[in-house]
Design a protein around this motif. Structure first.
Motif: not given
Ligand code: 4AD
Ligand code: MG
Length: 464
Positions: A285-302
């Protein structure tokens, strides 16, 4: 017999289709025509609303009038496969009890699409929005993940005092705690405030960190962590500072700085991964509404190991950068968020652990390096955030620690008990502090720290 309530998060279970259900919650919206009305009901258990279908042959307009956004309802009816788009199941209402109305003229969240800034001024109600529901569910899951991480590793949760007489970080930005009458302070012969008359018989403040007491725990229980509120009266009105924030401080006997870095990296990756696994719908939801790079960023730090380099190496990179910084860089300066973010976001494009800072810009307790100029500090720097963790190996040598305390003019009356860790069975040890709200900023993609704590405390703001 009364029907047992089902939480909305549990009602989307296909096995319940065809059954009578009882649901309770708050109206998010109502629409429809003169034959049928649709109410979106939410009870906070999930980001998803449950659609309530109201047949106007069964209910009068008069009965439905109070059902407006914000009203609270108890609905019973049959759970059926939804005919409409956007939801899998819906409830065909048979009985509706209105617990409480919410006058549309008065209810601040009547309309959708309020700005985050407006919602900050309605912090007492904003948890009822999709955005803040998502953020505070994520906050809960992260808190749980943190306890789980340390518990599974055999760390003990230690509660350290909130009221203290010592300034751990030595920055002097503490909130005083007193029961003295401020309009009639008792005075000593020299005309100073007589704190011996105060509640604790001395001057006290709210803690800036549980670390010093955490070290007492680590040198007894081996490995501990604290997780509690900390307070800083620094007057910095930034999107990354709070006057009251929560900090997680692990402290480990027999850990050197490399062990400390390994733990910090494993810990933060565990938290991010836990959120991806347990808060999927809220993050989407937050990725869709505020920042569509969020999920990618979370995966990238892992994905990749964090970069590890010294402060001195970091300064060299910054000096050679083509970028113009607001604050100039030179060896010895404290890094600003713009510098930290340049290293992470532009130069390395992944999280960075910076070590061996100049001792003049770090706290007294850090282990001194052989060069006499730097200390075994480590800061973990994150994209969008800057510093998310600050920590170090601790100075375990009594004489070196004592001379640093004297050099800085820290009063011994505040420190003798801390020094006992170095007098009796001193050991190499290390620890760090993770700012809980900064972690939540990163995981939610929010830009302002005031939006990830339910009731933010910042300069001139303690209304709710
Ligand atoms: O770097 P700091 O000041 O370190 C300590 O307090 C040590 N005693 C920790 C330790 O070694 N046990 O603070 C630790 C972290 C920062 O990296 C940042 O994430 C967060 O706490 N923090 C704040 N978060 C929100 N608002 C503030 N005003 C903060 N100040 C620090
Ligand atoms: Mg710090």
């Amino acid at each position: 017999m009364a029907l047992k309530r089902t939480k909305i998060v549990d009602v989307f279970d296909p096995a319940l289709v065809g059954q009578q259900v009882c649901v309770k919650g708050w109206v998010r919206s109502r629409r429809g025509n003169k034959f049928v009305q649709f109410v979106a009901l939410n009870d906070g258990s999930t980001i998803n609303n449950l659609q309530i279908v109201i047949d106007l042959e069964k209910f009068t307009e008069e009965e439905l009038r109070p059902i407006t956004t914000g009203a609270s309802l108890h609905v019973e009816g049959q759970l059926v496969q939804s005919q409409g788009k956007g939801q899998t199941v819906e409830v065909q209402a048979q009985t509706i009890e209105i617990y409480g109305t919410a006058d549309p003229e008065e209810y601040p969240l009547q309309k959708k699409g309020h700005t985050l800034e407006f919602l900050r001024s309605k912090a007492h109600l904003r948890m009822r929005t999709n955005t803040f529901g998502a953020i505070f569910r994520i906050r809960h899951h992260l808190a749980f993940a943190i306890h789980k991480f340390f518990n599974d590793k055999g760390f003990f949760y230690l509660n350290t005092p909130l009221i203290t007489a010592s300034d751990c970080e030595g920055a002097g930005d503490m909130f005083q705690v007193t029961t003295l009458d401020l309009s009639d302070l008792p005075k000593t012969e020299e005309g100073k405030t007589d704190y011996s008359k105060d509640f604790f018989g001395k001057s006290t403040s709210l803690t800036v960190s549980g670390q010093l007491e955490g070290e007492l725990g680590a040198t007894a229980l081996g490995a501990i962590y604290t997780f509690g509120p900390t307070f800083r009266a620094e007057n910095s009105n930034t999107p990354r500072h709070l006057a009251e924030f929560w900090m997680i401080e692990p402290e480990m006997a027999f850990y050197d700085i490399t062990d400390n870095m390994d733990l910090a990296e494993e810990f933060i990756k565990y938290c991010v991964n836990y959120a991806l696994e347990h808060c999927q719908e809220d993050i989407e939801f937050l990725n869709k509404m505020y920042d569509n790079t969020l999920i990618d960023r979370l995966h990238s730090v892992l994905k990749e190991p964090f970069v590890r380099l010294t402060y001195t190496e970091g300064i060299e990179i910054l000096k050679q950068a083509k970028k113009k910084f607001e604050f100039p860089v030179d060896w010895g300066v404290d890094l600003q968020s713009e510098h930290e973010r340049y290293l992470v976001e532009e130069h390395f494009k992944r999280p960075v652990i910076l070590t061996d800072y100049p001792r003049e810009i770090k706290a007294f307790y850090m282990k001194q390096n052989e060069d006499g100029k730097t200390v075994r500090a480590m800061d973990v720097l994150f994209p969008m955030i800057g510093e998310i963790i600050g920590g170090s190996e601790r100075e375990a040598d009594y004489d070196k620690l004592m001379s640093e305390i004297e050099r800085r003019g820290i009063p011994m009356k505040d420190m003798w008990w801390y020094l006992d860790t170095r007098r009796f069975g001193t050991v190499p040890h290390s620890g760090f502090g993770l700012g809980f709200e900064r972690l939540i900023l990163f995981v939610t993609g929010m830009a302002n720290i005031r939006d990830v704590i339910p009731f933010p405390r910042t300069p001139n703001n303690a209304e709710f």
